[in-house]
Scaffold this motif. Structure first.
Motif, PDB file in Angstrom:
ATOM      1  N   ILE A 169      84.870 -44.537 125.889  1.00 61.18           N
ATOM      2  CA  ILE A 169      85.695 -43.559 125.182  1.00 61.18           C
ATOM      3  C   ILE A 169      86.472 -44.245 124.054  1.00 61.18           C
ATOM      4  O   ILE A 169      86.529 -43.763 122.935  1.00 61.18           O
ATOM      5  N   TYR A 170      87.056 -45.403 124.381  1.00 65.04           N
ATOM      6  CA  TYR A 170      87.941 -46.043 123.406  1.00 65.04           C
ATOM      7  C   TYR A 170      87.206 -46.918 122.400  1.00 65.04           C
ATOM      8  O   TYR A 170      87.771 -47.304 121.389  1.00 65.04           O
ATOM      9  N   GLY A 171      86.003 -47.302 122.718  1.00 71.38           N
ATOM     10  CA  GLY A 171      85.239 -48.123 121.782  1.00 71.38           C
ATOM     11  C   GLY A 171      85.641 -49.580 121.818  1.00 71.38           C
ATOM     12  O   GLY A 171      86.302 -50.051 122.749  1.00 71.38           O
ATOM     13  N   LYS A 172      85.206 -50.285 120.774  1.00 71.52           N
ATOM     14  CA  LYS A 172      85.464 -51.718 120.671  1.00 71.52           C
ATOM     15  C   LYS A 172      86.537 -51.956 119.626  1.00 71.52           C
ATOM     16  O   LYS A 172      86.931 -51.039 118.902  1.00 71.52           O
ATOM     17  N   VAL A 306      79.937 -41.790 135.986  1.00 76.27           N
ATOM     18  CA  VAL A 306      80.091 -41.683 134.527  1.00 76.27           C
ATOM     19  C   VAL A 306      79.881 -40.216 134.119  1.00 76.27           C
ATOM     20  O   VAL A 306      80.599 -39.671 133.283  1.00 76.27           O
ATOM     21  N   LYS A 307      78.922 -39.590 134.797  1.00 72.64           N
ATOM     22  CA  LYS A 307      78.636 -38.183 134.465  1.00 72.64           C
ATOM     23  C   LYS A 307      79.796 -37.263 134.826  1.00 72.64           C
ATOM     24  O   LYS A 307      79.849 -36.125 134.366  1.00 72.64           O
ATOM     25  N   ALA A 308      80.692 -37.750 135.672  1.00 69.51           N
ATOM     26  CA  ALA A 308      81.865 -36.931 136.032  1.00 69.51           C
ATOM     27  C   ALA A 308      82.897 -36.978 134.913  1.00 69.51           C
ATOM     28  O   ALA A 308      84.054 -36.615 135.107  1.00 69.51           O
ATOM     29  N   ASN A 309      82.490 -37.462 133.750  1.00 66.74           N
ATOM     30  CA  ASN A 309      83.360 -37.515 132.554  1.00 66.74           C
ATOM     31  C   ASN A 309      84.556 -38.422 132.728  1.00 66.74           C
ATOM     32  O   ASN A 309      85.661 -38.120 132.283  1.00 66.74           O
ATOM     33  N   PHE A 353      90.436 -41.342 135.090  1.00 64.09           N
ATOM     34  CA  PHE A 353      90.477 -40.151 134.237  1.00 64.09           C
ATOM     35  C   PHE A 353      91.778 -40.196 133.460  1.00 64.09           C
ATOM     36  O   PHE A 353      92.828 -40.492 134.037  1.00 64.09           O
ATOM     37  N   ALA A 354      91.716 -39.922 132.174  1.00 61.91           N
ATOM     38  CA  ALA A 354      92.936 -39.910 131.355  1.00 61.91           C
ATOM     39  C   ALA A 354      92.827 -38.764 130.362  1.00 61.91           C
ATOM     40  O   ALA A 354      91.881 -38.708 129.577  1.00 61.91           O
ATOM     41  N   GLU A 355      93.782 -37.860 130.399  1.00 59.93           N
ATOM     42  CA  GLU A 355      93.733 -36.675 129.536  1.00 59.93           C
ATOM     43  C   GLU A 355      95.118 -36.336 129.003  1.00 59.93           C
ATOM     44  O   GLU A 355      96.135 -36.668 129.616  1.00 59.93           O
ATOM     45  N   ILE A 365      89.547 -34.164 138.449  1.00 58.62           N
ATOM     46  CA  ILE A 365      89.903 -34.821 139.723  1.00 58.62           C
ATOM     47  C   ILE A 365      89.355 -34.001 140.898  1.00 58.62           C
ATOM     48  O   ILE A 365      88.718 -34.551 141.808  1.00 58.62           O
ATOM     49  N   ASP A 366      89.595 -32.698 140.844  1.00 59.36           N
ATOM     50  CA  ASP A 366      89.147 -31.832 141.950  1.00 59.36           C
ATOM     51  C   ASP A 366      87.634 -31.918 142.119  1.00 59.36           C
ATOM     52  O   ASP A 366      87.125 -31.987 143.245  1.00 59.36           O
ATOM     53  N   ALA A 367      86.929 -31.913 140.991  1.00 58.08           N
ATOM     54  CA  ALA A 367      85.468 -31.956 141.068  1.00 58.08           C
ATOM     55  C   ALA A 367      85.009 -33.251 141.732  1.00 58.08           C
ATOM     56  O   ALA A 367      84.103 -33.248 142.585  1.00 58.08           O
ATOM     57  N   LEU A 368      85.640 -34.366 141.379  1.00 55.32           N
ATOM     58  CA  LEU A 368      85.212 -35.647 141.971  1.00 55.32           C
ATOM     59  C   LEU A 368      85.558 -35.688 143.465  1.00 55.32           C
ATOM     60  O   LEU A 368      84.768 -36.196 144.272  1.00 55.32           O
ATOM     61  N   ILE A 369      86.715 -35.133 143.812  1.00 55.52           N
ATOM     62  CA  ILE A 369      87.088 -35.131 145.236  1.00 55.52           C
ATOM     63  C   ILE A 369      86.025 -34.376 146.057  1.00 55.52           C
ATOM     64  O   ILE A 369      85.562 -34.873 147.087  1.00 55.52           O
ATOM     65  N   VAL A 370      85.633 -33.209 145.562  1.00 49.77           N
ATOM     66  CA  VAL A 370      84.631 -32.410 146.295  1.00 49.77           C
ATOM     67  C   VAL A 370      83.344 -33.226 146.447  1.00 49.77           C
ATOM     68  O   VAL A 370      82.752 -33.323 147.530  1.00 49.77           O
ATOM     69  N   MET A 371      82.961 -33.877 145.350  1.00 50.72           N
ATOM     70  CA  MET A 371      81.730 -34.661 145.342  1.00 50.72           C
ATOM     71  C   MET A 371      81.802 -35.834 146.337  1.00 50.72           C
ATOM     72  O   MET A 371      80.883 -36.037 147.137  1.00 50.72           O
ATOM     73  N   LEU A 372      82.914 -36.536 146.311  1.00 51.10           N
ATOM     74  CA  LEU A 372      83.047 -37.713 147.178  1.00 51.10           C
ATOM     75  C   LEU A 372      83.136 -37.298 148.643  1.00 51.10           C
ATOM     76  O   LEU A 372      82.526 -37.933 149.511  1.00 51.10           O
TER      77      LEU A 372
END
Ligand code: FAD
Ligand code: SF4
Ligand code: SF4
Length: 1014
Positions: A169-172, A306-309, A353-355, A365-372
């Motif tokens: 996201i932040y690059g080099k 990574v796909k979880a953004n 995650f940073a937004e 966050i919720d989506a990853l929790i469900v997945m994990l």
């Protein structure tokens, strides 16, 4: 006796003339040509070692222009320069046998900020964390991250095009450089930024070197368009050689030379100023620490994450985790990565995650929790658990551990040490898991040990296989593996140099680029640096040059170290094992790490500098056929050089006779013996230990100054003087005595003895007298009610109120304190290198304390430095003979005894400024005090401060007075000013005396504050 080491690698005549001419010119910077300064710049974090001719520290762009203009003169045409920042390169990028141009010492100012437009202009010697600390109040940060952020400079980041966690996201670094000011070798100043086709007309028509640069770059990019497209990897870590892919925008015709300078490893120009894009600090941050049954599971699961953004996904293997667990850093994160009961934790993914938007953040966050939860329930993907943290301090602690883990990879107990040479390979993330299997196979086939972690989101893997480069066969193996890794990365469409630059791996460049494109790189080098004078040998050489590129076969640290006998290397491992990662240059004034380098900004006065000098000293002794271990045992056996010999040698020294040992001595004398290095350095380089051994040997050849005796014998004379404190205080308080002590002994601000004495103070307080027979007669239950108080010379004779209040506190807590007879501890002797005497003192004290320990009554000491000496220096000096006695610090003794309801009123608030030796050796001490205070109805905050600058007797040394006060002003001064002094507490006697002398007020020991709560 050690011999005179008069061999020096002499400076070449033309360099000598050059630095002489430079010092007589308008140049305002510093020039260092001592052997010690050259050695300090001879290594980085790589395996290589090159001794420069001199190190110069410019103070401005104009200084660098002056250097380059002078270097144009015909007599100096062979002189070359390599720029250097933090010196944390892992592949020798800044190493040279010519002149080092170090921008980190003085060119470290933030020059301008425009928060609204989101940019900042800095000198390139600014350290990355320093910049972010500056930006924080503006709500901004410089986003490219790297593990060495507390010591790597912006110049080094630009030149290695650094990046790390969050790079997807932040690059080099190159993605955030808006403009650069650079000095070319001909002395002209290049101001680079994106130029449109229209702006370019003037530049292209120039008849100077800058015009030639623009013409060449445009020509190369236009003629090589397809070749560049085909050759440059389609990776997040895209850069290799000069960044031909991004310098020229074919659609708009825009040219940005900053792109060529980014990642050029200092081989084109000296970058002096940079305008950088900065961005808002994300408002919401959350970290998942996901736990796996194996490293392979963690790796294979990474693309899914990574796909979880996620902002970033970092994988750590069990080897690295276990290294962290054995380090001081683990205390800060152990609750955030706890074990999973009944499962083996063999890998983790750290997902962030940073937004700016809270709802978006929560959805992710919720989506990853469900997945994990699903994976755990179905026992899939090797996920065995996870922990979430959103507290910024916790997040920083996890990343702090991750950053330190890179350094920890360099730690090993065997002769083979994990080394950097293929430590930053990069392949497309989708190829990573397969690639790692083959990479592991390659290392396993050679029977090598290694740990792994990486930025899996970008396909970057950090591996440091363990090799003993003192063994020429293993050096050959390094070359073999190196070649195979180059081939393996090529097979998986990746790069050998994915993150840390090429340096001595530049020899692989021609094969990577192919002849045609590599020739274009050489043409670009030619227009910047036609005579190969700027960091020569790195990346490529000018087109007409017949010189070679630097190579993996170059001289290494091992080439020198192998000249030292194995037994000596093992005995002095505390110095030999330094791998140059530079953590000891930590710029943060609130960190305890090395106050001496912070205050001098001289790398000779760092743990790395001292370790490097020690290595060279041992090498020179070995080359003089000196058996140093035999010499040491002779000294312990009382076989000293005669006073006459010492006198003669000292006269020669005064007469200016060169001896390398004097340079080593000077570096050792700047050390405060605070011991921060021995616990904070990932390799645990322990300067005070080898420093004492060195001083011991040095003074067998040269006479000691009077102050050494004055310090070392404090435990002998303080008890005598302490019997008549008023009498002695009267004399030491006289101005004439102070003047004489300063002039004759070299000591200042000698503290006043306690009056009334401890004995008198205790008499008034109905204290049980020490009677061995009576104590021995006590029953087991009765003994549990007693506490034996171990005296030290400083609190007993100079700060008796503290010991009295310790007694009162212990009594109020319902226990019976007993004052043990005073026994010298020996720490002052150790500091001054009276090691034979220290061994005797330690033996006597240990015998006494073991006798007391047999009583099975708790023993408590007051001053942290003295108590910790029983644990550390005693163990080193006595080995098994030390016995098992245990002297505890007050909080260690009390905390497990806290019982009953904690008081609820929390009205009294205190601030603890901890002693640096205590904080680093016993990292839980501050929290232990906080728990104790809260139990008794107070609150205590631990204040982040570094060293106070007193460190025992260092601050009383007249020659060190200015540095001692300057160290105090680095962090203590502001913190003391912030809080009510009556609420500020310090555990160290040194710290209290430093505050007293500078602020004129005495801080309390926490025990004294606790007494007010009871
Ligand atoms: C334990 C460890 C972990 C690391 N982790 C990372 C990581 O996560 N990501 C990463 O990218 N790197 C990492 N590195 C590599 C290194 O720290 C970085 O590349 C860093 O940016 C180097 O900065 P420095 O100031 O130490 O530069 P130096 O090592 O001093 O120099 C690096 C290069 O820059 C050139 N240079 C320095 N200043 C200038 C200037 N002003 N003008 C022109 N050229 C200049 C030098 O000649 C040299 O070629 C790591 C290194 C270590 C030891
Ligand atoms: S002393 Fe420790 S922290 Fe400093 S460079 Fe050496 S290994 Fe790194
Ligand atoms: S003991 Fe302290 S001052 Fe000395 S080298 Fe180590 S950290 Fe630096």
């Amino acid at each position: 006796m050690i011999p005179n080491l008069n061999h020096q690698e002499n400076i070449k005549q033309d360099t000598f003339s050059f630095i002489k001419a430079l010092s007589e010119s308008d140049y305002s910077g510093e020039i260092a040509k001592s052997y010690a300064s050259r050695l300090a710049a001879a290594t980085d974090n790589s395996v290589y070692q090159c001794l420069p001719q001199a190190v110069i520290f410019p103070k401005s762009t104009q200084d660098i222009v002056a250097i380059c203009q002078l270097a144009q003169s015909a007599e100096f045409e062979d002189i070359r320069f390599s720029p250097r920042g933090g010196g944390t390169g892992t592949n020798g990028q800044s190493l040279t046998n010519d002149i080092v141009l170090d921008l980190s010492k003085y060119m470290n100012n933030v020059l301008e900020i425009n928060a609204e437009e989101g940019w900042v202009r800095v000198q390139t010697g600014v350290v990355k964390d320093q910049l972010n600390e500056y930006l924080k109040p503006h709500g901004l940060f410089f986003s490219p991250d790297l593990s060495t952020s507390n010591r790597a400079t912006i110049g080094g980041m630009i030149s290695n095009d650094a990046s790390g966690q969050g790079s997807l996201i932040y690059g080099k670094t190159s993605d955030h450089v808006l403009a650069l000011t650079s000095v070319l070798i001909d002395g002209s100043v290049l101001e680079s930024k994106p130029l449109t086709a229209l702006d370019l007309i003037d530049q292209v028509e120039r008849q100077d070197s800058i015009g030639a640069i623009y013409r060449q770059v445009i020509d190369t990019c236009e003629t090589q368009l397809q070749n560049i497209e085909d050759t440059f990897p389609k990776l997040n870590r895209f850069l290799t050689g000069y960044d031909l892919k991004h310098v020229y925008d074919h659609e708009t015709g825009t040219v940005d030379l900053t792109r060529i300078l980014c990642g050029a490893e200092g081989s084109l120009a000296f970058i002096t100023e940079a305008t950088l894009h900065v961005q808002p600090i994300p408002t919401y941050r959350t970290l998942f620490n996901i736990k796996y049954d194996s490293f392979q599971s963690a790796l294979q699961n990474a693309p899914f994450l990574v796909k979880a953004n996620a902002l970033s996904v970092e994988t750590v293997d069990s080897k690295v985790l276990n290294l962290a667990k054995q380090d001081i850093v683990w205390h800060s994160v152990k609750d955030l990565i706890s074990d999973v009961p009944g499962q083996v934790l063999d890998g983790i993914n750290i997902v962030e995650f940073a937004e700016a938007d809270e709802t978006i953040q929560q959805q992710k966050i919720d989506a990853l929790i469900v997945m994990l939860d699903g994976l755990i329930e179905n026992k899939q993907a090797g996920v065995i658990g996870y922990q979430i943290c959103s507290d910024l301090a916790d997040i920083n602690r996890i990343y702090g551990m991750r950053k330190k883990a890179v350094g920890l990879l360099g730690k090993a107990d065997s002769r083979a040490k994990p080394i950097a040479f293929a430590e930053d390979t990069c392949v497309p993330p989708e190829n990573l898991a397969e690639y790692i299997i083959e990479f592991r196979q390659l290392l396993d086939d050679k029977g090598l040990h290694y740990g792994m972690f990486g930025h899996v989101d970008a396909g970057v893997l950090h591996v440091r296989p363990a090799l003993d480069l003192c063994d020429p066969e293993q050096e050959k193996l390094m070359r073999e593996i190196s070649d195979k890794v180059v081939a393996l990365t090529a097979k998986y469409k990746g790069l050998m140099w994915g993150e840390h630059g090429k340096g001595f791996r530049s020899e692989y460049g021609p094969d990577f680029f192919g002849n045609e494109l590599f020739t274009e790189l050489r043409k670009i080098k030619t227009v910047f640096d036609p005579h190969n004078r700027v960091n020569p040998g790195k990346i490529c050489t000018p087109i007409d040059s017949t010189e070679s590129l630097v190579s993996v076969d170059a001289a290494k640290r091992g080439t020198f170290d192998r000249q030292i006998p194995i037994q000596v290397r093992e005995s002095y491992a505390q110095a030999l094992d330094c791998n140059g990662n530079g953590l000891c240059f930590n710029y943060d004034t609130k960190s305890p790490m090395c106050p001496s380098v912070k205050v001098t900004r001289d790398r000779v006065h760092s743990p790395k500098g001292r370790a490097g000098l020690m290595r060279e000293w041992l090498r020179q002794l070995a080359n003089n056929d000196i058996d140093i271990l035999q010499l040491e045992s002779d000294l312990y056996a009382g076989k000293n050089a005669s006073i006459f010999t010492k006198f003669k040698n000292t006269l020669a020294k005064r007469g200016g006779e060169y001896d390398f040992s004097h340079e080593v001595m000077e570096a050792m004398q700047g050390c405060l013996a605070c011991k921060a290095c021995s616990s904070q350095c990932p390799i645990q380089v322990d300067v005070p230990t080898f420093r004492s051994r060195f001083i011991h040997l040095y003074h067998d050849r040269y006479l000691r100054p009077v102050k050494d005796y004055f310090i070392a014998y404090v435990e002998q004379y303080a008890p005598l003087m302490g019997k008549m404190p008023r009498f002695f205080n009267f004399f030491t308080g006289l101005k004439v005595t102070s003047a004489l002590t300063e002039k004759v002994v070299g000591m200042v601000d000698i503290p006043q003895l306690s009056s009334p004495t401890l004995k008198t103070a205790l008499q008034d307080n109905d204290i049980v007298e020490f009677d061995l027979g009576k104590l021995q007669a006590l029953s087991k239950e009765e003994r549990e009610q007693y506490v034996l108080v171990v005296q030290d010379p400083f609190t007993t004779f100079y700060d008796a109120d503290v010991v009295r209040d310790l007694f009162l506190t212990i009594k109020k807590l319902g226990f019976k304190p007993v004052l043990l007879p005073f026994k010298p501890n020996g720490k002052p002797q150790h500091i001054k290198g009276f090691l034979t005497k220290f061994a005797k003192t330690a033996e006597d004290s240990a015998a006494f304390l073991n006798q007391m320990a047999a009583l099975d009554i708790a023993m408590v000491g007051t001053d942290p430095a003295m108590v910790l000496c029983y644990r550390d220096e005693y163990k080193q000096a006595l080995g098994e003979k030390r016995g098992e006695f245990n002297v505890q610090l007050f909080q260690e003794w009390l905390k497990p005894r806290l019982s009953g309801e904690a008081k609820t009123s929390q009205n009294s608030h205190f601030y603890l400024l901890g002693h640096c030796t205590e904080k680093t050796a016993e990292p839980t001490s501050g929290n232990d005090w906080a728990t104790i205070f809260s139990h008794f109805g107070g609150t205590l905050s631990n204040v982040a401060v570094g060293c106070c600058g007193m460190a025992g007797t260092y601050g009383h040394d007249a020659g060190k007075l200015a540095d001692s006060k300057a160290i105090y002003s680095l962090s203590w001064e502001a913190e003391i000013a912030k809080h009510d002094r009556a609420q500020c507490l310090a555990t160290g006697y040194s710290c209290r005396s430093q505050v007293k002398r500078i602020e004129g007020e005495t801080l309390k020991h926490p025990v004294q504050a606790l007494l007010t709560l009871l």
